[in-house]
Design an enzyme around this catalytic site. Structure first.
Site, PDB file in Angstrom:
ATOM      1  N   ASN A  75       0.825  -1.201   0.000  1.00  0.00           N
ATOM      2  CA  ASN A  75       0.000   0.000   0.000  1.00  0.00           C
ATOM      3  C   ASN A  75       0.867   1.262   0.000  1.00  0.00           C
ATOM      4  OD1 ASN A  75      -2.341   1.651   0.243  1.00  0.00           O
ATOM      5  ND2 ASN A  75      -3.352   0.046   1.416  1.00  0.00           N
ATOM      6  N   HIS A 105      23.315   0.918  12.232  1.00  0.00           N
ATOM      7  CA  HIS A 105      24.658   1.275  12.665  1.00  0.00           C
ATOM      8  C   HIS A 105      24.904   0.718  14.060  1.00  0.00           C
ATOM      9  CE1 HIS A 105      25.315   4.036   9.325  1.00  0.00           C
ATOM     10  NE2 HIS A 105      24.038   4.347   9.461  1.00  0.00           N
ATOM     11  N   ALA A 149      -0.299  -2.963  13.545  1.00  0.00           N
ATOM     12  CA  ALA A 149      -0.003  -1.585  13.171  1.00  0.00           C
ATOM     13  C   ALA A 149       0.897  -0.942  14.217  1.00  0.00           C
ATOM     14  CB  ALA A 149      -1.296  -0.787  13.028  1.00  0.00           C
ATOM     15  N   ARG A 155      13.202  -8.642  16.130  1.00  0.00           N
ATOM     16  CA  ARG A 155      13.582 -10.055  16.247  1.00  0.00           C
ATOM     17  C   ARG A 155      12.675 -10.894  15.364  1.00  0.00           C
ATOM     18  NH1 ARG A 155      13.573 -10.471  22.697  1.00  0.00           N
ATOM     19  NH2 ARG A 155      11.669  -9.355  22.289  1.00  0.00           N
TER      20      ARG A 155
END
Length: 175
Positions: A75, A105, A149, A155
């Site tokens: 979307n 980073h 959402a 993980r």
């Protein structure tokens, strides 16, 4: 002064090409499906499978490192930072403003200045990713799972589970 390698220069040229194509893609009239398909082919290095739908605006850094299965829907307002590769399985739905980010980073300042750590993202079959979710480097989302959402997935997600929150945690199994 930074010394730029030939590899870096090629990478920078590709990013410029993709940025130009997505800039044009994101201002096209939505009804211009032919031009949209042509620009997406530039972004992804060839035509997308017919069953893949991407609604602009859409942003990516590289394009060539993303692969799509069948029946994928992306979307509006999604960002795919795909330098390390993004693999999207079959029957995947990606809601508005989802970010798939394969780079990051290290925490120590000296290391942050030296390199970007990257790892691929894998989204298995039949996954639904909810609006404004973020999936970070090195994550695999198991088949049949749902990412709620606003979740930030740092993980791996087991198959057939619902995850939510920041950072995302398993809420329940999905039968």
């Amino acid at each position: 002064m930074y010394v730029r390698s030939p590899e870096f220069e090629r990478y920078a040229e590709r990013i410029a090409q993709v940025t130009d194509a997505t800039s044009r893609l994101n201002v096209l009239p939505f009804s211009d499906t032919e031009a949209r398909a042509e620009l997406l082919a530039v972004v992804f290095g060839g035509p997308l499978p017919e069953s893949v739908t991407i609604y602009p605006p859409f942003y990516t850094e590289h394009g060539l490192a993303t692969t799509f299965g069948k029946n994928v829907f992306v979307n509006q307002g999604c960002t795919f930072m795909d330098g390390a590769g993004i693999t999207i399985g079959d029957n995947v739905m990606i809601a508005p403003r989802v970010s798939l980010i394969t780079g990051g980073h290290p925490l120590p300042l000296a290391e942050r200045r030296e390199y970007t750590a990257t790892a691929p993202i894998v989204i298995e079959d039949d996954v639904w990713i909810g609006a404004a979710a973020v999936v970070t480097q090195g994550v695999t989302i198991g088949a049949g799972s749902v990412v709620a959402a606003g979740a930030v997935v740092t993980r791996d997600v087991s198959a057939r589970t619902l995850v939510a929150g920041v950072p995302a945690r398993m809420v329940k199994s999905i039968d």
